[in-house]
Design a protein around this motif. Sequence first.
Motif, PDB file in Angstrom:
ATOM      1  N   VAL A  26       0.831  -1.202   0.000  1.00  0.00           N
ATOM      2  CA  VAL A  26       0.000   0.000   0.000  1.00  0.00           C
ATOM      3  C   VAL A  26       0.866   1.253   0.000  1.00  0.00           C
ATOM      4  O   VAL A  26       0.521   2.260  -0.635  1.00  0.00           O
ATOM      5  CB  VAL A  26      -0.961  -0.023   1.203  1.00  0.00           C
ATOM      6  N   MET A  27       1.995   1.235   0.700  1.00  0.00           N
ATOM      7  CA  MET A  27       2.849   2.413   0.784  1.00  0.00           C
ATOM      8  C   MET A  27       3.453   2.792  -0.570  1.00  0.00           C
ATOM      9  O   MET A  27       3.944   3.912  -0.736  1.00  0.00           O
ATOM     10  CB  MET A  27       3.980   2.169   1.797  1.00  0.00           C
ATOM     11  N   PHE A  32      -2.862   5.248  -3.597  1.00  0.00           N
ATOM     12  CA  PHE A  32      -2.903   4.992  -2.164  1.00  0.00           C
ATOM     13  C   PHE A  32      -1.632   5.445  -1.452  1.00  0.00           C
ATOM     14  O   PHE A  32      -1.690   5.925  -0.321  1.00  0.00           O
ATOM     15  CB  PHE A  32      -3.118   3.492  -1.894  1.00  0.00           C
ATOM     16  N   GLY A  33      -0.492   5.268  -2.102  1.00  0.00           N
ATOM     17  CA  GLY A  33       0.776   5.505  -1.437  1.00  0.00           C
ATOM     18  C   GLY A  33       1.433   6.828  -1.761  1.00  0.00           C
ATOM     19  O   GLY A  33       2.658   6.951  -1.635  1.00  0.00           O
ATOM     20  N   ILE A  37      -0.847  11.953   0.818  1.00  0.00           N
ATOM     21  CA  ILE A  37      -1.858  11.252   1.610  1.00  0.00           C
ATOM     22  C   ILE A  37      -1.303  11.030   3.012  1.00  0.00           C
ATOM     23  O   ILE A  37      -0.193  10.516   3.167  1.00  0.00           O
ATOM     24  CB  ILE A  37      -2.232   9.909   0.956  1.00  0.00           C
ATOM     25  N   VAL A  39      -0.178   9.600   6.581  1.00  0.00           N
ATOM     26  CA  VAL A  39       0.263   8.245   6.932  1.00  0.00           C
ATOM     27  C   VAL A  39      -0.858   7.476   7.628  1.00  0.00           C
ATOM     28  O   VAL A  39      -1.015   6.264   7.437  1.00  0.00           O
ATOM     29  CB  VAL A  39       1.515   8.325   7.823  1.00  0.00           C
ATOM     30  N   LYS A  42      -3.051   5.914   5.071  1.00  0.00           N
ATOM     31  CA  LYS A  42      -2.411   4.740   4.464  1.00  0.00           C
ATOM     32  C   LYS A  42      -2.489   3.537   5.406  1.00  0.00           C
ATOM     33  O   LYS A  42      -2.798   2.418   4.974  1.00  0.00           O
ATOM     34  CB  LYS A  42      -0.952   5.053   4.143  1.00  0.00           C
ATOM     35  N   ALA A  46      -4.348  -0.050   4.824  1.00  0.00           N
ATOM     36  CA  ALA A  46      -3.633  -1.319   4.958  1.00  0.00           C
ATOM     37  C   ALA A  46      -4.294  -2.228   5.988  1.00  0.00           C
ATOM     38  O   ALA A  46      -4.429  -3.445   5.767  1.00  0.00           O
ATOM     39  CB  ALA A  46      -2.176  -1.054   5.332  1.00  0.00           C
TER      40      ALA A  46
END
Length: 256
Positions: A26-27, A32-33, A37, A39, A42, A46
Amino acid sequence: MRIDISFLPALAAAFVLAFARIGAMVMLLPGFGEQNIPVRVKLSIALLLTLIILPLHRAAYQLDLQSMAALMVLMVHEIVIGIVLGATARVTLSALQVAGSVIAQQMGLGFVQSIDPTQGQQGVLIGNFLTMLGVTLLFATDSHHLVISALNDSYKVFAPGEIMGSGDVAALATRAFSAAFRIGLQLSAPFLVFGLVFNIGLGVLARLMPQMQVYFVGVPLSIFVGFLIFGIVIVAMMGTFLDYFIGVMHQMMPLR
């Protein structure tokens, strides 16, 4: 009444291992990563994906809770798998930056740079626009569901505890980078043709009319015609990129 909770340590260890794979992916995922965005968002994504995917593959984690070293090795293995999957999806998006850089150079806008909001670093203006448009297109067409499906199918390709072949990973990385560069050049092909024809025309004009300031005429004309071509071909460009992204995601899924 006696409640058996002996399964909780094994379930917690499996959750952490699944979160290591999913969180690492995901990171790095497009959309998404991104750096803009938070943390916490994220991590929330996840955790949510882990809660959804773990029940489907709980039996794949054969854990020895008596050995901490084995668990650490398995966690590193899961993180590496997540990085490989996320980086592959990220590299596909870099094709738009390659195309944007070539287009900007042919249009005479190679020196015009701005901060890419998705990466937090400078990039050419056309490349940043194409990247943001590509991410928007992926979500608008629900293509991000293919990324989640590829993550789910990764347990069939890279089973927990099995040694991941370095040759397979190297081949995957080589194919991803070469395909991204090839698609980037293909997307910018109309502008390569335009730049070649336009510069040859300017050279001929400079020889026929030496007293004419070709540079002051050519730069604004190049930008105008370049944007005109850009408006005509952008639909076909993004359609080609979307087909390429979907093809890469399908390659990461085993045949059913």
